[in-house]
Design an enzyme around this catalytic site. Sequence first.
Site, PDB file in Angstrom:
ATOM      1  N   HIS A  67     -13.769  25.360  -3.383  1.00  0.00           N
ATOM      2  CA  HIS A  67     -14.472  25.727  -4.608  1.00  0.00           C
ATOM      3  C   HIS A  67     -15.758  24.922  -4.751  1.00  0.00           C
ATOM      4  CE1 HIS A  67     -11.572  22.559  -5.601  1.00  0.00           C
ATOM      5  NE2 HIS A  67     -12.441  22.145  -6.508  1.00  0.00           N
TER       6      HIS A  67
ATOM      7  N   ARG B  18      -8.368  18.495 -15.397  1.00  0.00           N
ATOM      8  CA  ARG B  18      -7.644  19.000 -14.230  1.00  0.00           C
ATOM      9  C   ARG B  18      -6.327  18.260 -14.049  1.00  0.00           C
ATOM     10  NH1 ARG B  18     -10.344  17.807  -8.595  1.00  0.00           N
ATOM     11  NH2 ARG B  18      -8.681  16.299  -8.322  1.00  0.00           N
TER      12      ARG B  18
HETATM   13 FE   LIG Z   1     -12.736  20.089  -6.996  1.00  0.00          FE
END
Ligand SMILES: [Fe+2]
Length: 320
Positions: free
Chosen positions: A261, A276
């Site tokens: 990503h 996250r």
């Molecule tokens: Fe990442």
Amino acid sequence: MTSTTPVAEKTALTVEKVGGRIGAVISGVRLDGDLDKATVAAVRDAILAHKVVFFRDQHHLDAASHEAFGRLLGEPVAHPTVPSVDGRYALGIDNEHGGRANQWHTDVTFVPAYPAFSILRAEVVPPYGGNTLWSNTAAAYAGLPEPLRVLADSLRGVHTNDYDYAAVRPDAPTTALEQHRKVFTSTTFKTEHPVVRVHPETGERTLILGNFLQKLSGLNGRDSRALIDLFQSHVERPENTVRWQWRAGDVAIWDNRATQHYGVDDSDDHERTLRRVTVDGDVPVGVDGRRSVLLAPESVPEPGYGIASGASTDGVLAEA
Ligand SMILES: [Fe+2]
């Protein structure tokens, strides 16, 4: 958007593809730690099939329920070097503090058992820009011509968190970026992975590349860079990617063993705050059955809380 497909009879869960090779939106689910088993299984299946899935309007989530939901997919793990923002597992991805990830990468590949899944939640999004792109590394491998697949199958590469930031970031680093780098590299990790791993759940072959990959084992620097660039160019082909425009309350979950990503750094100085949680992966195994090897340090240091990503290093230490 393609047609809506109900995948779990007892729930209102639906999965809609957003790209031909990667990405789907899941609707009809309120993410939390109490989801029923059938829904969790359907979400997991969708992640494995589509590599990254997106949920809108999950405004109810906080650090605790984000972690509790993550636990339904696996054991949450701490970043090996960057302290969390909640004293537990929540990693802050905040453009105020150097957390710009505008390089193609797979999370934490500088340790052997890098995370299986990453779950990213948007708290504050900028008025424009700040999109994230994901690429399907199984599709990238499958799309290689046969001679390049054979070559990739035979290669291994060394990943490190202490890569040459200056070479990949032509823009002069700000004080915040320098500070972030100091923390990020407080312990230098080096891990040798196969370039192609056999996915432990799907059996697919996926490419392990990305910006933590320093060089290919047994090759000189020039040959190594040329081959890395060649394979990486297939990962970055637009057909293998999906691009997501964040809204506050969105959650993205990706299979970190089958994706790369890239966080696009184009929202100027507007606030962008994401959180996250990652869950533990397993040690990659190459096409030839050889596992990844931790080259440095001799053991993974204990994080401030819980267990570190990559802590599952049994049997992967380099032989002296
Ligand atoms: Fe990442």
